[in-house]
Design a protein around this motif. Structure first.
Motif, PDB file in Angstrom:
ATOM      1  N   ALA A  27       6.852   2.656  -6.744  1.00 28.51           N
ATOM      2  CA  ALA A  27       8.067   2.735  -5.474  1.00 28.51           C
ATOM      3  C   ALA A  27       8.691   1.961  -5.502  1.00 28.51           C
ATOM      4  O   ALA A  27       9.418   0.489  -4.538  1.00 28.51           O
ATOM      5  CB  ALA A  27       8.032   3.285  -3.870  1.00 28.51           C
ATOM      6  N   GLY A  28      10.157   2.162  -6.256  1.00 34.53           N
ATOM      7  CA  GLY A  28      10.964   0.781  -7.155  1.00 34.53           C
ATOM      8  C   GLY A  28      11.754   0.309  -6.307  1.00 34.53           C
ATOM      9  O   GLY A  28      11.800  -0.674  -6.107  1.00 34.53           O
ATOM     10  N   GLY A  29      12.322   1.070  -5.457  1.00 34.55           N
ATOM     11  CA  GLY A  29      13.138   0.538  -4.660  1.00 34.55           C
ATOM     12  C   GLY A  29      12.248  -0.536  -3.545  1.00 34.55           C
ATOM     13  O   GLY A  29      13.319  -1.322  -3.182  1.00 34.55           O
ATOM     14  N   VAL A  75       0.594  -1.413   0.313  1.00 36.65           N
ATOM     15  CA  VAL A  75      -0.054   0.605   0.168  1.00 36.65           C
ATOM     16  C   VAL A  75       0.980   1.325  -0.106  1.00 36.65           C
ATOM     17  O   VAL A  75       0.236   1.499  -0.770  1.00 36.65           O
ATOM     18  CB  VAL A  75      -0.862  -0.351   1.193  1.00 36.65           C
ATOM     19  N   ILE A  76       1.560   1.219   1.015  1.00 37.53           N
ATOM     20  CA  ILE A  76       2.659   2.693   0.534  1.00 37.53           C
ATOM     21  C   ILE A  76       3.470   2.832  -0.348  1.00 37.53           C
ATOM     22  O   ILE A  76       3.584   3.573  -0.611  1.00 37.53           O
ATOM     23  CB  ILE A  76       4.094   2.227   1.661  1.00 37.53           C
ATOM     24  N   ALA A  77       4.055   1.453  -0.834  1.00 39.46           N
ATOM     25  CA  ALA A  77       4.873   1.540  -2.150  1.00 39.46           C
ATOM     26  C   ALA A  77       3.989   2.113  -3.869  1.00 39.46           C
ATOM     27  O   ALA A  77       4.110   1.895  -4.629  1.00 39.46           O
ATOM     28  CB  ALA A  77       5.267   0.396  -2.041  1.00 39.46           C
ATOM     29  N   ARG A  78       1.944   1.923  -3.613  1.00 39.00           N
ATOM     30  CA  ARG A  78       1.584   2.018  -4.191  1.00 39.00           C
ATOM     31  C   ARG A  78       2.047   0.633  -5.228  1.00 39.00           C
ATOM     32  O   ARG A  78       1.510   0.779  -6.512  1.00 39.00           O
ATOM     33  CB  ARG A  78       1.409   2.286  -5.114  1.00 39.00           C
ATOM     34  N   SER A  79       1.929  -0.512  -5.087  1.00 45.60           N
ATOM     35  CA  SER A  79       2.577  -1.534  -5.440  1.00 45.60           C
ATOM     36  C   SER A  79       1.543  -2.366  -6.166  1.00 45.60           C
ATOM     37  O   SER A  79       1.893  -3.446  -4.898  1.00 45.60           O
ATOM     38  CB  SER A  79       4.107  -2.163  -5.498  1.00 45.60           C
ATOM     39  N   LEU A  80       0.781  -2.882  -6.911  1.00 48.50           N
ATOM     40  CA  LEU A  80      -0.613  -4.522  -7.064  1.00 48.50           C
ATOM     41  C   LEU A  80       0.556  -4.871  -7.380  1.00 48.50           C
ATOM     42  O   LEU A  80       0.059  -6.978  -6.855  1.00 48.50           O
ATOM     43  CB  LEU A  80      -0.529  -3.794  -8.466  1.00 48.50           C
ATOM     44  N   THR A 123       8.182 -10.206  -9.347  1.00 50.96           N
ATOM     45  CA  THR A 123       8.081  -8.711  -9.114  1.00 50.96           C
ATOM     46  C   THR A 123       9.085  -7.824  -8.220  1.00 50.96           C
ATOM     47  O   THR A 123       9.358  -6.651  -8.880  1.00 50.96           O
ATOM     48  CB  THR A 123       6.948  -8.919  -7.520  1.00 50.96           C
ATOM     49  N   ALA A 124      10.614  -9.274  -7.773  1.00 48.73           N
ATOM     50  CA  ALA A 124      11.892  -8.149  -8.254  1.00 48.73           C
ATOM     51  C   ALA A 124      12.393  -7.785  -8.896  1.00 48.73           C
ATOM     52  O   ALA A 124      13.168  -6.415  -9.580  1.00 48.73           O
ATOM     53  CB  ALA A 124      12.944  -9.059  -7.048  1.00 48.73           C
ATOM     54  N   VAL A 125      12.167  -8.213  -9.852  1.00 45.50           N
ATOM     55  CA  VAL A 125      12.576  -7.705 -11.826  1.00 45.50           C
ATOM     56  C   VAL A 125      11.643  -6.760 -11.841  1.00 45.50           C
ATOM     57  O   VAL A 125      12.517  -5.690 -12.305  1.00 45.50           O
ATOM     58  CB  VAL A 125      12.353  -8.711 -12.422  1.00 45.50           C
ATOM     59  N   ALA A 157       2.876  -3.528 -13.499  1.00 47.04           N
ATOM     60  CA  ALA A 157       1.360  -4.175 -13.754  1.00 47.04           C
ATOM     61  C   ALA A 157       1.236  -5.677 -14.910  1.00 47.04           C
ATOM     62  O   ALA A 157       0.952  -6.980 -14.612  1.00 47.04           O
ATOM     63  CB  ALA A 157       0.332  -3.738 -14.334  1.00 47.04           C
ATOM     64  N   ILE A 158       2.929  -5.590 -15.266  1.00 46.63           N
ATOM     65  CA  ILE A 158       3.110  -6.933 -15.680  1.00 46.63           C
ATOM     66  C   ILE A 158       3.502  -8.422 -15.083  1.00 46.63           C
ATOM     67  O   ILE A 158       3.144  -8.882 -15.507  1.00 46.63           O
ATOM     68  CB  ILE A 158       4.516  -6.481 -17.048  1.00 46.63           C
ATOM     69  N   ALA A 159       4.426  -7.739 -14.256  1.00 49.07           N
ATOM     70  CA  ALA A 159       4.786  -8.762 -13.022  1.00 49.07           C
ATOM     71  C   ALA A 159       3.816  -9.378 -12.898  1.00 49.07           C
ATOM     72  O   ALA A 159       3.548 -10.455 -12.344  1.00 49.07           O
ATOM     73  CB  ALA A 159       5.749  -7.802 -11.591  1.00 49.07           C
TER      74      ALA A 159
END
Length: 349
Positions: free
Chosen positions: A144-146, A64-69, A193-195, A210-212
């Motif tokens: 937030a990729g990192g 949620v913090i990183a906004r990563s689906l 997801t790491a990639v 999104a692709i991951a």
């Protein structure tokens, strides 16, 4: 009394005499059911559950913090892993209860119910995540990729540890094997997801998240479909996938002095526990009791089937025609044949 009832009456009588309701030695092919191992299985599954549950809660917050689906989808996948382990633990408890009352097999199919519920959950989650991923492909939010990269690397380590724990349990159980496969799929998903996090961090290509997620969806669909298919086969009383009932029938009919085999049924009680019933007709001079013992040994040695119910009778002098009455000089036991008839020589399929 129906033929099927007669077969089960005759078969369960000799089953009780020999004490092999499961397999005569207390363990089925490819499995183990003694108390110490069952307790050890539960401990390994519980350890994997603690690892997965703890990391899943942390991952949801970070996602949620990183906004990563991709992270949230990984967490959803881990939720199904946790549910599958919980259901496997419950099913192991239920399956260990002795058969009583109307549940003549006990509650051994509880694990099949858990596997099917887990498979359906995977498929439903996959649909929702696919919809969200497509939306993010069209309009990707900042990610937030990192943070995604670091979390995914930690997830890889957690899944490796959880997979190792589950691999120590008895994987002949469909529920346990399903949980193991889910954790392996989750491991691959975390690698993806790491990639994706690395790509976002180094190139700013936000659609990578999104692709991951779509990769995770594909893995979830594959695992969910496999569980639903395998559990569905068991509920529909299909023969185990590795056994060909026609080949088994021909093999039994080819054993002298067997004249004919019909009403052959092969099904799975629960994971790793196949059962078979059949009506076997022996040549008039043959020894029915010796034939039954020989066929039981054959089924156990060649096919791993130890729960057998065989009704063995002498054939009439004339070639039998299943479905005719005793007045016609045919088999008086079967008013109607259920499935192919297997005979020596040319086979009637």
């Amino acid at each position: 009394m129906s033929v099927h009832d007669q077969m089960h009456d005759a078969g369960h009588t000799h089953d009780q005499g020999r004490g092999h309701g499961h397999d005569g030695h207390g363990h089925g092919p490819g499995g183990h059911s003694h108390g110490v191992s069952a307790d050890a299985d539960r401990r390994w599954l519980a350890a994997a559950l603690v690892l997965i549950g703890t990391f899943m809660a942390v991952e949801v917050v970070i996602g949620v913090i990183a906004r990563s689906l991709a992270l949230i989808s990984d967490a959803a996948h881990m939720l199904t892993d946790a549910v599958s382990i919980v259901l496997a633990l419950i099913a192991m408890r239920l399956a260990a209860r002795p058969a009583r009352g109307g549940f003549t097999y006990g509650l051994k199919r509880a694990e099949i119910l858990s596997a099917q519920a887990n498979g359906l959950t995977l498929l439903l989650l996959a649909v929702w995540l696919a919809y969200e991923a497509v939306e993010r492909l069209i309009d990707p939010p900042p990610v937030a990729g990192g943070l995604v990269l670091v979390t995914a690397l930690a997830g890889i380590l957690v899944n490796i540890a959880a997979a190792w724990c589950i691999s120590r349990a008895n994987r002949s159980s469909l529920a346990v094997e399903g949980a193991y496969q889910h954790v392996l799929n989750d491991l691959f998903a975390f690698i993806g997801t790491a990639v994706a996090g690395l790509v976002v961090l180094t190139t700013g290509f936000r659609q990578a998240d999104a692709i991951a997620t779509l990769v995770v969806v594909a893995l979830m669909v594959k695992a969910g479909y496999g569980l639903v298919r395998e559990s569905g086969r068991i509920f529909l009383e299909a023969a185990p996938a590795h056994l060909d009932p026609d080949a088994v029938g021909d093999r039994l009919a080819g054993h002298p002095p067997v004249a004919e085999v019909h009403d052959l049924h092969i099904w799975t009680i629960t994971s790793g526990q196949a059962a078979l019933s059949a009506h076997v007709l022996v040549e008039p001079a043959g020894d029915c009791h010796a034939v039954r013992r020989d066929l039981e040994r054959l089924l156990s040695k060649e096919y791993g089937i130890t729960h057998t119910t065989l009704q063995v009778d002498h054939a009439q002098e004339a070639l039998l025609t299943v479905g005719r009455t005793a007045d016609d000089g045919a088999d008086p036991h079967c008013a109607e044949a259920h499935g192919p008839v297997h005979r020596q020589g040319p086979h009637d399929h």
